[in-house]
Design a protein around this motif. Structure first.
Motif, PDB file in Angstrom:
ATOM      1  N   TYR A  49      35.391  49.873  53.555  1.00 14.06           N
ATOM      2  CA  TYR A  49      35.067  48.826  54.527  1.00 14.06           C
ATOM      3  C   TYR A  49      36.244  48.415  55.398  1.00 14.06           C
ATOM      4  O   TYR A  49      36.092  47.560  56.272  1.00 14.06           O
ATOM      5  N   ASN A  72      38.029  42.989  48.782  1.00 13.05           N
ATOM      6  CA  ASN A  72      37.526  44.148  49.531  1.00 13.05           C
ATOM      7  C   ASN A  72      36.494  43.683  50.561  1.00 13.05           C
ATOM      8  O   ASN A  72      35.298  43.889  50.404  1.00 13.05           O
ATOM      9  N   ARG A  73      36.965  43.032  51.600  1.00 14.03           N
ATOM     10  CA  ARG A  73      36.058  42.482  52.609  1.00 14.03           C
ATOM     11  C   ARG A  73      35.277  43.582  53.336  1.00 14.03           C
ATOM     12  O   ARG A  73      35.820  44.656  53.607  1.00 14.03           O
ATOM     13  N   ARG A  74      34.032  43.262  53.691  1.00 16.16           N
ATOM     14  CA  ARG A  74      33.166  44.261  54.326  1.00 16.16           C
ATOM     15  C   ARG A  74      33.336  44.221  55.849  1.00 16.16           C
ATOM     16  O   ARG A  74      32.407  43.943  56.598  1.00 16.16           O
ATOM     17  N   THR A  89      31.484  40.956  48.059  1.00 13.12           N
ATOM     18  CA  THR A  89      32.533  41.945  47.867  1.00 13.12           C
ATOM     19  C   THR A  89      32.779  42.233  46.387  1.00 13.12           C
ATOM     20  O   THR A  89      32.531  41.392  45.525  1.00 13.12           O
ATOM     21  N   THR A 123      30.110  37.048  44.612  1.00 13.94           N
ATOM     22  CA  THR A 123      31.223  37.473  45.457  1.00 13.94           C
ATOM     23  C   THR A 123      32.512  37.392  44.661  1.00 13.94           C
ATOM     24  O   THR A 123      32.759  36.391  43.984  1.00 13.94           O
TER      25      THR A 123
END
Length: 350
Positions: A49, A72-74, A89, A123
């Protein structure tokens, strides 16, 4: 003329040597190879991502390598309104074969959470990980119980354990100030007990702390530092305790002799943009690893948030990645030159 040319050449060489000794060289050169490999720049990008942020590092003894855990941000996922792209995430993992200079993607952490904490829909944000004396790994993870378009929802810190750093079980909510707390940072105190610092969002995003004798049972102690910010990171270095806090215009630095009373230095870190690849914006939420007497600052940036499109909300502005810089302490003040090449070789902890 033939007799003057050798003299002119010798003079030019002498001037260049004197300039180098005086620190007048314009070009930056890499540190000696003996200090380790020169770190990649950017250091790491998430291949799924492209939203790596909030790094924390720990030695993996089974692999014989350093692992980096990160939010791990999208960033590149399409059709995500509001701030849903920073929700939903899973914690990403990267691995370094050469002591921190280069990193490759491993996957995501296998974290099990109960239904009341969101279960599979939870999340996962900004963990910190420590290893106990018996070899068990303890993760303290920020958990949001779902995926939301805004910031108006609970978030708690959850304790999990693992023997392999990949599979995390036995989740337990840590009893802290309220149900809007994020960004734990842990350190072991000289008496063998543990202290956790965290961000209390309901108290102006000040930094609070809690104490534990065993990483299982916690007593909240209240305010640690009255500083609006997030992502506190506490570490021991050069005979003092240090705390670094992301204050959204760089990183504020605090110093303490006892890990209780903190004094803020005037200068922030990473407020001014760098000039290296994908480093032309201020840095945020960092981890620090001390190895061989040297301290390394692992931070994240949003490289697309500059120029006329800085405030747009697209994949370029959302993407984030990890960089590294070395810290320098002089006279009780910490600074860093983010443009200097970083020769790094993190040693296994003793």
């Amino acid at each position: 003329m033939s007799t003057l040319r050798p003299f002119a050449a010798r003079s030019a060489c002498l001037l260049l040597a004197l300039s180098a000794l005086a620190g007048c060289a314009v070009e930056r050169t890499a540190p000696p190879a003996a200090a380790g490999e020169v770190a990649a720049k950017p250091l790491f990008r998430d291949p799924v991502y492209d939203g790596a942020a909030d790094p924390t590092l720990i030695w993996n003894p089974a692999r014989g390598r350093w692992w980096m855990f990160y939010t791990n941000r999208r960033a590149t996922a399409p059709g995500l309104p509001g701030v849903t792209w920073v929700h939903g995430t899973r914690i990403g993992i990267a691995e370094s074969p050469d002591g921190g200079a280069h990193w490759t993607y491993v996957g995501t952490a296998d974290i099990e959470l109960p239904p009341d904490l969101g279960g599979k829909d939870a999340t996962h944000w900004a963990p910190d990980i420590v290893r106990a004396a018996d070899g068990t790994f303890h993760m303290f993870l920020t958990v949001v119980p779902g995926v939301f378009e805004d910031w108006k929802h609970p978030r708690v810190i959850v304790h999990l354990t693992s023997t392999d750093l990949r599979t995390w079980r036995h989740p337990a909510r840590v009893p802290l100030a309220n149900d809007k707390v994020i960004d734990p940072s842990l350190a072991r105190l000289p008496d063998g007990t543990w202290r956790m610092w965290y961000n209390n969002e309901l108290d102006h995003k000040n930094t609070y702390y809690a104490d534990s004798p065993d990483l299982e049972h916690w007593t909240d102690r209240g305010l640690a530092v009255a500083q609006r910010g997030e992502g506190p990171k506490v570490f021991r270095w050069h005979g003092a305790w240090w705390m670094i806090v992301d204050v959204w215009h760089g990183l504020a630095v605090f110093r303490s002799s006892d890990a209780l009373t903190w004094r803020k230095q005037d200068a922030t870190l990473l407020e001014q943009p760098g000039h290296g690849p994908d480093d032309g914006v201020m840095g945020g939420h960092a981890d620090v690893v001390v190895s061989g007497g040297r301290a390394y600052l692992f931070y994240f940036v949003h490289p697309g948030r500059q120029g006329p499109d800085a405030k747009r909300d697209g994949p370029e502005q959302r993407r984030s990645l990890i960089q590294v810089s070395e810290l320098i302490e002089e006279g009780g003040v910490v600074r860093t030159d983010r443009d200097a090449p970083v020769a790094i070789r993190l040693d296994p902890p003793v």
